[in-house]
Each structure stands twice: as structure tokens, then as C-alpha cells.
Design an enzyme around this catalytic site. Structure first.
Site, PDB file in Angstrom:
ATOM      1  N   GLU A 274       3.524  16.914  -2.137  1.00 47.94           N
ATOM      2  CA  GLU A 274       4.129  15.739  -1.466  1.00 47.94           C
ATOM      3  C   GLU A 274       3.348  15.412  -0.197  1.00 47.94           C
ATOM      4  O   GLU A 274       3.157  14.241   0.138  1.00 47.94           O
ATOM      5  CB  GLU A 274       5.601  15.997  -1.116  1.00 47.94           C
ATOM      6  CG  GLU A 274       6.526  16.024  -2.318  1.00 47.94           C
ATOM      7  CD  GLU A 274       6.425  14.793  -3.216  1.00 47.94           C
ATOM      8  OE1 GLU A 274       6.415  13.665  -2.702  1.00 47.94           O
ATOM      9  OE2 GLU A 274       6.340  14.968  -4.438  1.00 47.94           O
ATOM     10  N   TRP A 277       0.712  13.335  -1.272  1.00 45.99           N
ATOM     11  CA  TRP A 277       1.039  11.899  -1.444  1.00 45.99           C
ATOM     12  C   TRP A 277       0.875  11.143  -0.138  1.00 45.99           C
ATOM     13  O   TRP A 277       0.467   9.982  -0.104  1.00 45.99           O
ATOM     14  CB  TRP A 277       2.462  11.720  -1.985  1.00 45.99           C
ATOM     15  CG  TRP A 277       2.513  11.770  -3.489  1.00 45.99           C
ATOM     16  CD1 TRP A 277       2.887  12.836  -4.239  1.00 45.99           C
ATOM     17  CD2 TRP A 277       2.146  10.719  -4.412  1.00 45.99           C
ATOM     18  NE1 TRP A 277       2.793  12.515  -5.573  1.00 45.99           N
ATOM     19  CE2 TRP A 277       2.349  11.223  -5.710  1.00 45.99           C
ATOM     20  CE3 TRP A 277       1.681   9.414  -4.259  1.00 45.99           C
ATOM     21  CZ2 TRP A 277       2.088  10.470  -6.861  1.00 45.99           C
ATOM     22  CZ3 TRP A 277       1.425   8.657  -5.403  1.00 45.99           C
ATOM     23  CH2 TRP A 277       1.622   9.182  -6.681  1.00 45.99           C
ATOM     24  N   TRP A 305       8.461 -14.045  -8.632  1.00 42.58           N
ATOM     25  CA  TRP A 305       9.523 -13.513  -7.762  1.00 42.58           C
ATOM     26  C   TRP A 305      10.512 -14.622  -7.438  1.00 42.58           C
ATOM     27  O   TRP A 305      10.117 -15.779  -7.269  1.00 42.58           O
ATOM     28  CB  TRP A 305       8.947 -12.993  -6.436  1.00 42.58           C
ATOM     29  CG  TRP A 305       7.936 -11.908  -6.590  1.00 42.58           C
ATOM     30  CD1 TRP A 305       6.616 -11.987  -6.271  1.00 42.58           C
ATOM     31  CD2 TRP A 305       8.140 -10.578  -7.088  1.00 42.58           C
ATOM     32  NE1 TRP A 305       5.995 -10.796  -6.540  1.00 42.58           N
ATOM     33  CE2 TRP A 305       6.904  -9.911  -7.045  1.00 42.58           C
ATOM     34  CE3 TRP A 305       9.261  -9.891  -7.572  1.00 42.58           C
ATOM     35  CZ2 TRP A 305       6.732  -8.601  -7.466  1.00 42.58           C
ATOM     36  CZ3 TRP A 305       9.089  -8.577  -7.984  1.00 42.58           C
ATOM     37  CH2 TRP A 305       7.841  -7.948  -7.930  1.00 42.58           C
ATOM     38  N   ASN A 340      14.272  10.128  -0.432  1.00 48.21           N
ATOM     39  CA  ASN A 340      13.193   9.576  -1.265  1.00 48.21           C
ATOM     40  C   ASN A 340      13.677   9.104  -2.639  1.00 48.21           C
ATOM     41  O   ASN A 340      13.306   8.037  -3.102  1.00 48.21           O
ATOM     42  CB  ASN A 340      12.085  10.620  -1.439  1.00 48.21           C
ATOM     43  CG  ASN A 340      10.951  10.068  -2.283  1.00 48.21           C
ATOM     44  OD1 ASN A 340      10.330   9.075  -1.924  1.00 48.21           O
ATOM     45  ND2 ASN A 340      10.695  10.688  -3.425  1.00 48.21           N
ATOM     46  N   TRP A 358       8.449  -7.303  -3.457  1.00 43.94           N
ATOM     47  CA  TRP A 358       8.414  -6.010  -2.752  1.00 43.94           C
ATOM     48  C   TRP A 358       8.160  -6.187  -1.261  1.00 43.94           C
ATOM     49  O   TRP A 358       8.533  -5.333  -0.460  1.00 43.94           O
ATOM     50  CB  TRP A 358       7.405  -5.044  -3.376  1.00 43.94           C
ATOM     51  CG  TRP A 358       5.951  -5.457  -3.352  1.00 43.94           C
ATOM     52  CD1 TRP A 358       5.272  -6.107  -4.334  1.00 43.94           C
ATOM     53  CD2 TRP A 358       4.982  -5.211  -2.315  1.00 43.94           C
ATOM     54  NE1 TRP A 358       3.952  -6.287  -3.981  1.00 43.94           N
ATOM     55  CE2 TRP A 358       3.745  -5.746  -2.749  1.00 43.94           C
ATOM     56  CE3 TRP A 358       5.032  -4.587  -1.071  1.00 43.94           C
ATOM     57  CZ2 TRP A 358       2.572  -5.683  -1.975  1.00 43.94           C
ATOM     58  CZ3 TRP A 358       3.869  -4.519  -0.305  1.00 43.94           C
ATOM     59  CH2 TRP A 358       2.656  -5.067  -0.750  1.00 43.94           C
ATOM     60  N   TRP A 381       6.090   0.957  -1.680  1.00 41.96           N
ATOM     61  CA  TRP A 381       6.626  -0.283  -2.258  1.00 41.96           C
ATOM     62  C   TRP A 381       5.784  -0.777  -3.419  1.00 41.96           C
ATOM     63  O   TRP A 381       6.305  -1.267  -4.412  1.00 41.96           O
ATOM     64  CB  TRP A 381       6.797  -1.360  -1.174  1.00 41.96           C
ATOM     65  CG  TRP A 381       8.115  -1.164  -0.505  1.00 41.96           C
ATOM     66  CD1 TRP A 381       8.352  -0.578   0.712  1.00 41.96           C
ATOM     67  CD2 TRP A 381       9.405  -1.487  -1.039  1.00 41.96           C
ATOM     68  NE1 TRP A 381       9.701  -0.523   0.960  1.00 41.96           N
ATOM     69  CE2 TRP A 381      10.368  -1.079  -0.091  1.00 41.96           C
ATOM     70  CE3 TRP A 381       9.853  -2.073  -2.219  1.00 41.96           C
ATOM     71  CZ2 TRP A 381      11.742  -1.245  -0.296  1.00 41.96           C
ATOM     72  CZ3 TRP A 381      11.221  -2.244  -2.424  1.00 41.96           C
ATOM     73  CH2 TRP A 381      12.145  -1.832  -1.470  1.00 41.96           C
TER      74      TRP A 381
HETATM   75  P1  FAD Z   1       9.738  15.790   2.123  1.00 36.26           P
HETATM   76  O1  FAD Z   1      10.198  15.691   0.711  1.00 36.26           O
HETATM   77  O2  FAD Z   1      10.167  16.947   2.901  1.00 36.26           O
HETATM   78  O3  FAD Z   1       8.152  15.695   2.078  1.00 36.26           O
HETATM   79  C1  FAD Z   1       7.319  16.198   3.137  1.00 36.26           C
HETATM   80  C2  FAD Z   1       6.408  15.117   3.645  1.00 36.26           C
HETATM   81  O4  FAD Z   1       5.539  14.657   2.618  1.00 36.26           O
HETATM   82  C3  FAD Z   1       7.140  13.882   4.124  1.00 36.26           C
HETATM   83  O5  FAD Z   1       7.607  14.039   5.428  1.00 36.26           O
HETATM   84  C4  FAD Z   1       6.073  12.808   3.996  1.00 36.26           C
HETATM   85  O6  FAD Z   1       5.202  12.808   5.087  1.00 36.26           O
HETATM   86  C5  FAD Z   1       5.308  13.267   2.767  1.00 36.26           C
HETATM   87  N1  FAD Z   1       5.795  12.569   1.584  1.00 36.26           N
HETATM   88  C6  FAD Z   1       6.757  12.954   0.733  1.00 36.26           C
HETATM   89  N2  FAD Z   1       6.893  12.070  -0.281  1.00 36.26           N
HETATM   90  C7  FAD Z   1       5.991  11.099  -0.044  1.00 36.26           C
HETATM   91  C8  FAD Z   1       5.637   9.910  -0.724  1.00 36.26           C
HETATM   92  N3  FAD Z   1       6.234   9.542  -1.880  1.00 36.26           N
HETATM   93  N4  FAD Z   1       4.676   9.126  -0.198  1.00 36.26           N
HETATM   94  C9  FAD Z   1       4.050   9.480   0.944  1.00 36.26           C
HETATM   95  N5  FAD Z   1       4.336  10.601   1.629  1.00 36.26           N
HETATM   96  C10 FAD Z   1       5.290  11.397   1.144  1.00 36.26           C
HETATM   97  N6  FAD Z   1       7.329   7.774   3.844  1.00 36.26           N
HETATM   98  C11 FAD Z   1       7.033   7.627   5.143  1.00 36.26           C
HETATM   99  O7  FAD Z   1       6.694   8.593   5.813  1.00 36.26           O
HETATM  100  N7  FAD Z   1       7.069   6.388   5.720  1.00 36.26           N
HETATM  101  C12 FAD Z   1       7.441   5.254   5.040  1.00 36.26           C
HETATM  102  O8  FAD Z   1       7.449   4.146   5.609  1.00 36.26           O
HETATM  103  C13 FAD Z   1       7.808   5.411   3.666  1.00 36.26           C
HETATM  104  N8  FAD Z   1       8.223   4.340   2.937  1.00 36.26           N
HETATM  105  C14 FAD Z   1       8.557   4.511   1.605  1.00 36.26           C
HETATM  106  C15 FAD Z   1       8.958   3.393   0.863  1.00 36.26           C
HETATM  107  C16 FAD Z   1       9.305   3.541  -0.475  1.00 36.26           C
HETATM  108  C17 FAD Z   1       9.736   2.318  -1.267  1.00 36.26           C
HETATM  109  C18 FAD Z   1       9.245   4.812  -1.080  1.00 36.26           C
HETATM  110  C19 FAD Z   1       9.622   4.981  -2.529  1.00 36.26           C
HETATM  111  C20 FAD Z   1       8.835   5.916  -0.359  1.00 36.26           C
HETATM  112  C21 FAD Z   1       8.485   5.791   0.989  1.00 36.26           C
HETATM  113  N9  FAD Z   1       8.068   6.904   1.768  1.00 36.26           N
HETATM  114  C22 FAD Z   1       7.728   6.720   3.090  1.00 36.26           C
HETATM  115  C23 FAD Z   1       7.848   8.229   1.133  1.00 36.26           C
HETATM  116  C24 FAD Z   1       9.036   9.208   1.159  1.00 36.26           C
HETATM  117  O9  FAD Z   1      10.214   8.578   0.751  1.00 36.26           O
HETATM  118  C25 FAD Z   1       9.276   9.839   2.526  1.00 36.26           C
HETATM  119  O10 FAD Z   1       8.057  10.327   3.048  1.00 36.26           O
HETATM  120  C26 FAD Z   1      10.249  11.021   2.425  1.00 36.26           C
HETATM  121  O11 FAD Z   1      11.462  10.585   1.898  1.00 36.26           O
HETATM  122  C27 FAD Z   1      10.464  11.593   3.801  1.00 36.26           C
HETATM  123  O12 FAD Z   1      11.441  12.599   3.784  1.00 36.26           O
HETATM  124  P2  FAD Z   1      11.050  14.109   4.075  1.00 36.26           P
HETATM  125  O13 FAD Z   1      10.234  14.192   5.313  1.00 36.26           O
HETATM  126  O14 FAD Z   1      12.297  14.903   4.026  1.00 36.26           O
HETATM  127  O15 FAD Z   1      10.134  14.419   2.830  1.00 36.26           O
END
Ligand code: FAD
Length: 474
Positions: A274, A277, A305, A340, A358, A381
Site C-alpha cells: 500500500e 501505491w 457525464w 479506503n 470524477w 479518482w
Molecule cells: P493504510 O491502509 O494504513 O495505508 C498506509 C499508507 O499507504 C497510507 O497512509 C497511504 O499513504 C498509502 N496508501 C494506502 N492506500 C493507498 C492508495 N490506494 N493510493 C495511494 N496511497 C495509498 N490517499 C491520500 O493519502 N490522499 C488522498 O487524497 C487520497 N484520495 C483518494 C481518493 C480515492 C477516490 C481513493 C479510492 C483513494 C484515495 N486515497 C488517498 C488512498 C487511500 O484511500 C488512503 O491513502 C488511505 O485510506 C489512508 O488511510 P490509512 O493511512 O489508514 O491507510
């Protein structure tokens, strides 16, 4: 011998630990630590309301870490930096690199301007495990698919840098230079909507360290399954801390690796991936700088859209009549965060069931998420919309009832954010419109009054989305 003075320019690295630019600046001599709230940000890309709240508190925390020495300015760094450097007779400036296209261009200009004026300017990597320019396919082009990018690219080229200890000693330059001060940035909201948010979050390095250690102790081992359950604290909640650089991805990566070793544990591997990602989002933004504004797959430029202000408002305020969607949108409003799994569900509902662009979702998230991040938000997005690199195919349309029943079985999450549904039996919690009259009465549910009727028919709107997709497919 006089000790050289340099500027440490903090940006998205609001921390003292593992800060390569800060270490380098301190190695040279005395430092003047500064932060500039750049008001030259392109339209619509200044931090949103939630991010501003976070930034205010994060700067307060950083200033405390620096014993009150942080100078805070508002304005154009291209103008301010040379002025400050001249005035304090600085030899050099240090910063950690940012990867938003407008910041890259601005920083290049500043570096050239300073070097032409015989100042020294040094930049470091303080926020990525692998910088985007280093990871390319054999033919020299950038990856567009996540798994080969991460597994064959990143993991094969080099181990991420091990975190650095904080500088052994920070010596500050004379403090006389007048700054604007934090209050001049005017970052706090006039209406106190941040009440619940401030109870939940602790911006700054200490808050980041707390979340990381709580995650390692209580959730990391179960992450693979736990991360999908929105009512659980199954994820690390590090995203705003990572965005503002209060913790580096390197610190997180090695905190996990050092604790769990070279384990075969799927949860640990999934968590590290993650973080991958996050790297991939920055990678895409770096190599494809139009990511926030244009469809990655240009077939979507012709996508039909809809415009529907009423439906958009219902989505934003959590009044669509679809419980898991409403719970997610209300979680976002009340806490500045959304799980997420639910981000994917509300995103799919917006672009597919409501057929709204989006960009509408991206803009709302930009304003309301504490972790709003140009790279991850745009990539997220575009992934949801199906227009992105390695995106979820457009025809894969999440069914919010099934998603709710699978990931929020007992409706704990929905009950928390949609309390008007709290007395419904589990069987109807994700589809209140099917509740038989007597049961609805007992649960004090009056559809259309206590809770909205669904604003779209899920089956018909799914078909409408598939038909729209057919139009651009050929
Ligand atoms: P954890 O599950 O603990 O993951 C650890 C870290 O990994 C996160 O803090 C984050 O930095 C990174 N990470 C995890 N999943 C993703 C992912 N899919 N994409 C990129 N990085 C990821 N994340 C943001 O930080 N900023 C945003 O503006 C953002 N917008 C999003 C918009 C959409 C539509 C979607 C589907 C996802 C988005 N995310 C975004 C990704 C993700 O949802 C969040 O990073 C995550 O929910 C943060 O929670 P956590 O720190 O507990 O994640």
C-alpha cells in the site's frame, strides 16, 4: 572563523527526524528554518479547508520542535527566498523535493536564480522510497501498471534509504529577520466545524509516531483482512501525516520491517505494498503531469457525464438514501477522513450510478480530506472512474448493498454515521427501503422523512452507466 548560515526550507517534510535536507543544512553550520505558504499555487490547488486546518497545527508542532525558531511567511518563494538570503547573508539553502508539477517548475526556477546569484542550493529526497526518475522499464519508458512497477521496478532497483537520525545539534542563525507569523496565514476555519476533527487527530511528528506505533502493536498483523472493515481501526491512519511529511515513508517502511523482519506474513507484505501505491501515485503524477486535470485514458474525454447539482449535493452531504455511501460521506465531513474501502464505494456510486464526472468527487475530496494529496487523490479518482492507469475497469460497478453486507455485516459503521437507521435489523440496514412496514415502524424509520429514499434505482443506474460506457468503447 565565521560559521556559514543557511536556510532550511520546510515544505511537505514538517519533521525533524529522518529529514535529509535538515541534516545537510545542519552539517554546514547555522540554520534559519523557514516555511512559506505559497500563494502562487495554481487555481484550485491551494490546500482545501481540511488541509489548512491540519497545516496550522502541524506548523505549530514543528515550531515547538524547533524551540520557536521557525519563521513563517506568506507569498511567492521566488521573490521571498532571494530577499531573505541576501538579508541574512546566507550561503546556501536546503530543501526536500516535492513532486507536484507546479512545484517542480517553481523549484527549478528558484534553483537557477540562486545559483546565478552565486548562492548554493541543495535538494534531497525526503518523501519517497523510490524517486520516479529512477524507476523505468527496460526500454526507458515509465511503467503504467502497478504490479510490474512495484515488483520488477522498485523492489528490484534498490532498498529504500534507511531513516536518518535527527541532527545531533541544531544551531540557529540570528533570529532578527521579521516573518509574517502563523496567524497571517489565516488557516483556521471561522465556523468551528473542526470540533470533532480535533478530538480525533494530532497533527505533527508526535501524532504520527503515536499512530505508527499503535498500528504496529494492534493492527499490522491483521492488516490484510482488517483493512477492509470500515468500523475497525484496521489501518494505520498515517495518510495526513505522510502527506505533510510528519513521518517519512522510510520511517514507516523500516518500522514495519525492523519489527516483523523478512516475514512471509501476507499482512505485512500487503501493507508495504500500500505504501507502494502511494509511490505509484507520485510516479504517475511525475511522468504524466496532467493526471489531475485530464483523463489518463483519453477515450474518456467523450464520456457523457451528467450535470446534476441536486444529486451532487445529496452525495456530498450523505443524503443519497444508500446507507454505506451516506455513512462514508458523513464520516468524511465529521472526521476529515474516509476509510479506503468506502472511498472506492462512494467513488463508484458518484461516477457510475450518478454518472457525474470524477472531477466533482476529486474536488470535494480535495476540500474535505485531511490527507488531500494531489497525486493520491487524482490517481484514486481516475482509478475509480476507470479512466486511469491500471484502473478498475469501468464496467466493474460496485453494488453498494453487497459491499455493505460484505464489509459492514452488522451495520456497525452505518449505524455510527447514520444514527437514524440504528434500530433497523441487520437484514435491512443496507437496504432500508425493503424494510416491511411494522419493522420500519418499530425502528422509527420513515423513508423520505427520517432517512431519504434512494436518489437512484441501483439496477437501472447501473445499466445506464454500462450503456454510457458502450458509447465510448469503440
Ligand atoms: P493504510 O491502509 O494504513 O495505508 C498506509 C499508507 O499507504 C497510507 O497512509 C497511504 O499513504 C498509502 N496508501 C494506502 N492506500 C493507498 C492508495 N490506494 N493510493 C495511494 N496511497 C495509498 N490517499 C491520500 O493519502 N490522499 C488522498 O487524497 C487520497 N484520495 C483518494 C481518493 C480515492 C477516490 C481513493 C479510492 C483513494 C484515495 N486515497 C488517498 C488512498 C487511500 O484511500 C488512503 O491513502 C488511505 O485510506 C489512508 O488511510 P490509512 O493511512 O489508514 O491507510
Amino acid at each position: 572563523m565565521t560559521v556559514p548560515v543557511s536556510i532550511m526550507w520546510f515544505r511537505q517534510d514538517l519533521r525533524v527526524n529522518d529529514n535529509p535536507a535538515l541534516n545537510a543544512a545542519c552539517d554546514m553550520g547555522k540554520i534559519l528554518p523557514i516555511y512559506i505558504y505559497d500563494d502562487t499555487t495554481p487555481d484550485g490547488r491551494a490546500p482545501g479547508s481540511a488541509s489548512q486546518w491540519w497545516l496550522h497545527h502541524s506548523l505549530t508542532s514543528l515550531n515547538d520542535r524547533l524551540n520557536g525558531h521557525l519563521k513563517i511567511f506568506k507569498g511567492d518563494p521566488k521573490v521571498l527566498i532571494p530577499k531573505i538570503m541576501e538579508s541574512i547573508k546566507a550561503k546556501a539553502i536546503f530543501w526536500n523535493r516535492c513532486y507536484e508539477p507546479w512545484q517542480i517548475n517553481r523549484d527549478k526556477e528558484i534553483k537557477k536564480q540562486l545559483i546565478d546569484s552565486e548562492f548554493e542550493a541543495y535538494s534531497s529526497n525526503g518523501s519517497l522510497l523510490w524517486e520516479p526518475m529512477k524507476v523505468l522499464k527496460k526500454d526507458g519508458t515509465p511503467y503504467k501498471v502497478y504490479t510490474p512497477y512495484y515488483r520488477n521496478g522498485c523492489l528490484k532497483i534498490e532498498e529504500p534509504r534507511y531513516p536518518k537520525a535527527p541532527p545531533a545539534r541544531i544551531t540557529y542563525a540570528d533570529d532578527e529577520y521579521k516573518d509574517d507569523g502563523l496567524d497571517a496565514l489565516n488557516l483556521l476555519p471561522e465556523i468551528k466545524w473542526d470540533f470533532t476533527i480535533s478530538k480525533m487527530w494530532k497533527p505533527g511528528e508526535e501524532g504520527a509516531a503515536d499512530n505508527l506505533s499503535e498500528f504496529i502493536q494492534h493492527a499490522a498483523r491483521q492488516y490484510k483482512d482488517g483493512r477492509d472493515i470500515p468500523s475497525m481501526k484496521g489501518t494505520s491512519r498515517l495518510s495526513p501525516h505522510l502527506h505533510f511529511g510528519e513521518v517519512s515513508p522510510n520511517q514507516v517502511w523500516y518500522a514495519i520491517k525492523d519489527k516483523f523482519g523478512a516475514t512471509e506474513d501476507k499482512s505485512i507484505d500487503t501493507y508495504l505494498s500500500e505504501l507502494g501505491w502511494r509511490e505509484f501515485s507520485y510516479y504517475l503524477l511525475f511522468h504524466f503531469p496532467t493526471l489531475p486535470n485530464k483523463n489518463f485514458n483519453d477515450k474518456f474525454d467523450k464520456f457523457p457525464w451528467r450535470k446534476d447539482a441536486k444529486a451532487l449535493k445529496a452525495w456530498q452531504t450523505g443524503n443519497t438514501g444508500i446507507p454505506i455511501v451516506d455513512a462514508g460521506m458523513r464520516e468524511l465531513w465529521q472526521t476529515g477522513y474516509m476509510h479506503n474501502r468506502v472511498r472506492m464505494i462512494v467513488g463508484s456510486f458518484l461516477v457510475k450510478n450518478l454518472l457525474l464526472s470524477w472531477h466533482e468527487g476529486e474536488r470535494w475530496f480535495w476540500d474535505t480530506l485531511l490527507d488531500a494529496d494531489l497525486a493520491s487523490n487524482s490517481a484514486g479518482w481516475q482509478w475509480v472512474a476507470g479512466s486511469g492507469a491500471d484502473a478498475s475497469p469501468y464496467f466493474r460497478i460496485f453494488n453498494p448493498i453487497l459491499q455493505g453486507e460484505k464489509f459492514d455485516k452488522k451495520g456497525k459503521y452505518v449505524r455510527k454515521y447514520c444514527p437514524e437507521l440504528k434500530d433497523l435489523p441487520d437484514k435491512y440496514i443496507h437496504k432500508p427501503w425493503e424494510t416491511p412496514g411494522v419493522i420500519a415502524k418499530d425502528a422509527k424509520l420513515e423513508l423520505g422523512k427520517s432517512y431519504p429514499e434512494p436518489i437512484v434505482d441501483l439496477k437501472a443506474s447501473r445499466q445506464r452507466a454500462l450503456d454510457a460506457f458502450q458509447e465510448i468503447k469503440g
